[in-house]
Design a protein around this motif. Structure first.
Motif, PDB file in Angstrom:
ATOM      1  N   MET A   1      57.657  61.952  25.274  1.00  0.00           N
ATOM      2  CA  MET A   1      56.726  62.157  24.170  1.00  0.00           C
ATOM      3  C   MET A   1      55.305  61.987  24.698  1.00  0.00           C
ATOM      4  N   PRO A   2      54.416  62.881  24.350  1.00  0.00           N
ATOM      5  CA  PRO A   2      53.039  62.785  24.824  1.00  0.00           C
ATOM      6  C   PRO A   2      52.272  61.571  24.309  1.00  0.00           C
ATOM      7  N   ILE A   3      52.745  60.931  23.238  1.00  0.00           N
ATOM      8  CA  ILE A   3      52.115  59.685  22.805  1.00  0.00           C
ATOM      9  C   ILE A   3      52.877  58.569  23.509  1.00  0.00           C
ATOM     10  N   THR A   4      52.223  57.983  24.517  1.00  0.00           N
ATOM     11  CA  THR A   4      52.913  57.039  25.390  1.00  0.00           C
ATOM     12  C   THR A   4      52.689  55.583  25.032  1.00  0.00           C
ATOM     13  N   PHE A   5      51.695  55.313  24.166  1.00  0.00           N
ATOM     14  CA  PHE A   5      51.396  53.933  23.821  1.00  0.00           C
ATOM     15  C   PHE A   5      50.614  53.917  22.514  1.00  0.00           C
ATOM     16  N   VAL A   6      51.001  53.034  21.598  1.00  0.00           N
ATOM     17  CA  VAL A   6      50.354  52.922  20.298  1.00  0.00           C
ATOM     18  C   VAL A   6      50.041  51.440  20.094  1.00  0.00           C
ATOM     19  N   ARG A   7      48.759  51.144  19.785  1.00  0.00           N
ATOM     20  CA  ARG A   7      48.323  49.745  19.770  1.00  0.00           C
ATOM     21  C   ARG A   7      47.315  49.456  18.665  1.00  0.00           C
ATOM     22  N   ILE A   8      47.425  48.252  18.122  1.00  0.00           N
ATOM     23  CA  ILE A   8      46.390  47.680  17.265  1.00  0.00           C
ATOM     24  C   ILE A   8      45.633  46.666  18.122  1.00  0.00           C
ATOM     25  N   ASP A   9      44.330  46.807  18.137  1.00  0.00           N
ATOM     26  CA  ASP A   9      43.484  45.837  18.827  1.00  0.00           C
ATOM     27  C   ASP A   9      42.112  45.931  18.188  1.00  0.00           C
ATOM     28  N   ASP A  10      41.622  44.860  17.612  1.00  0.00           N
ATOM     29  CA  ASP A  10      40.348  44.962  16.901  1.00  0.00           C
ATOM     30  C   ASP A  10      39.164  45.228  17.824  1.00  0.00           C
TER      31      ASP A  10
ATOM     32  N   VAL B   1      50.955  45.255  19.175  1.00  0.00           N
ATOM     33  CA  VAL B   1      49.881  44.528  18.495  1.00  0.00           C
ATOM     34  C   VAL B   1      49.231  43.597  19.504  1.00  0.00           C
ATOM     35  N   GLY B   2      47.936  43.825  19.718  1.00  0.00           N
ATOM     36  CA  GLY B   2      47.162  42.988  20.638  1.00  0.00           C
ATOM     37  C   GLY B   2      46.267  42.051  19.863  1.00  0.00           C
ATOM     38  N   ASN B   3      45.020  41.978  20.287  1.00  0.00           N
ATOM     39  CA  ASN B   3      44.056  41.047  19.728  1.00  0.00           C
ATOM     40  C   ASN B   3      43.735  41.353  18.260  1.00  0.00           C
ATOM     41  N   LEU B   4      43.845  40.343  17.413  1.00  0.00           N
ATOM     42  CA  LEU B   4      43.385  40.392  16.021  1.00  0.00           C
ATOM     43  C   LEU B   4      42.618  39.103  15.793  1.00  0.00           C
ATOM     44  N   SER B   5      41.303  39.216  15.705  1.00  0.00           N
ATOM     45  CA  SER B   5      40.458  38.024  15.685  1.00  0.00           C
ATOM     46  C   SER B   5      40.467  37.318  14.328  1.00  0.00           C
ATOM     47  N   ALA B   6      39.936  36.104  14.347  1.00  0.00           N
ATOM     48  CA  ALA B   6      39.900  35.250  13.155  1.00  0.00           C
ATOM     49  C   ALA B   6      38.639  35.456  12.340  1.00  0.00           C
ATOM     50  N   THR B   7      37.914  36.535  12.572  1.00  0.00           N
ATOM     51  CA  THR B   7      36.638  36.732  11.874  1.00  0.00           C
ATOM     52  C   THR B   7      36.813  37.221  10.441  1.00  0.00           C
ATOM     53  N   ARG B   8      38.010  37.630  10.074  1.00  0.00           N
ATOM     54  CA  ARG B   8      38.260  38.123   8.713  1.00  0.00           C
ATOM     55  C   ARG B   8      38.654  36.969   7.805  1.00  0.00           C
ATOM     56  N   PRO B   9      38.344  37.074   6.514  1.00  0.00           N
ATOM     57  CA  PRO B   9      38.658  35.983   5.575  1.00  0.00           C
ATOM     58  C   PRO B   9      40.164  35.726   5.466  1.00  0.00           C
ATOM     59  N   GLY B  10      40.510  34.448   5.367  1.00  0.00           N
ATOM     60  CA  GLY B  10      41.882  34.052   5.077  1.00  0.00           C
ATOM     61  C   GLY B  10      42.864  34.180   6.222  1.00  0.00           C
ATOM     62  N   THR B  11      42.391  34.319   7.459  1.00  0.00           N
ATOM     63  CA  THR B  11      43.332  34.483   8.565  1.00  0.00           C
ATOM     64  C   THR B  11      43.957  33.152   8.973  1.00  0.00           C
ATOM     65  N   LYS B  12      45.167  33.276   9.473  1.00  0.00           N
ATOM     66  CA  LYS B  12      45.870  32.147  10.074  1.00  0.00           C
ATOM     67  C   LYS B  12      46.132  32.514  11.526  1.00  0.00           C
ATOM     68  N   ASN B  13      45.925  31.548  12.422  1.00  0.00           N
ATOM     69  CA  ASN B  13      46.081  31.774  13.847  1.00  0.00           C
ATOM     70  C   ASN B  13      47.547  31.607  14.243  1.00  0.00           C
ATOM     71  N   LEU B  14      48.146  32.696  14.748  1.00  0.00           N
ATOM     72  CA  LEU B  14      49.545  32.668  15.166  1.00  0.00           C
ATOM     73  C   LEU B  14      49.675  32.510  16.674  1.00  0.00           C
TER      74      LEU B  14
END
Length: 164
Positions: free
Chosen positions: A1-10, A104-117
């Motif tokens: 498949m031509p889509i080889t990597f799919v990522r969330i990273d802020d 899923v990569g980096n998701l920072s704590a800058t958004r309201p109501g986040t919990k650090n996992l």
């Protein structure tokens, strides 16, 4: 498949995307799909510089559906990246086919109501709803910062979120 990597990273495109992941998976171009990024001319310029030699396309969620179709029909290899799980959930709801695995990569704590996992993953209640939706749609959510890290599952992280 031509889509080889799919990522969330802020951070979208940075050294961890272009260097270690691009050495693990073939990549000719990066598709950034995010309404927020697409509306920010300065951020698009910065991302273009960060992509280096790789081609870069920046799309809104609506434009992203067609961009994914073109990518899947291409002979080139693409990374698909967004800055939030909400964007991927919206893309899926709009009919976007980015495959069955979402890193899923980096998701920072800058958004309201986040919990650090741990390991740079901080999420809030809205993120949980979106991750649940994607999991219900058959998307395998793999929390992994760099290729050498072990993969953490959504069920494990959701349990941790609920315990905090």
């Amino acid at each position: 498949m031509p889509i080889t990597f799919v990522r969330i990273d802020d951070r979208v495109i940075h050294g961890q995307t272009v260097t270690p992941w691009a050495t693990q998976r073939p990549c000719d171009a990066i598709l950034v799909i995010s309404d927020k990024v697409a509306a920010d001319d300065l951020r698009k310029k910065v991302l273009k510089a960060a992509a280096g030699h790789l081609k870069l396309g920046v799309y809104t969620v609506q434009q992203g559906v067609a961009a994914l179709d073109k990518a899947r029909a291409s002979k080139h290899n693409f990374f698909v990246i967004s800055d939030s799980v909400e964007e991927f959930a919206a893309l899926k709801r709009a009919g976007g086919d980015f495959g069955k695995v979402l890193n899923v990569g980096n998701l920072s704590a800058t958004r309201p109501g986040t919990k650090n996992l741990g390991n740079a993953v901080c999420i809030n209640d809205e993120d949980v709803k979106c991750f649940d939706y994607l999991a219900e749609q058959g998307v395998d959510l793999q929390f992994q910062m760099i290729p050498d890290d072990g993969v953490r599952t959504w069920s494990t992280l959701k349990a941790k979120y609920q315990s905090l």
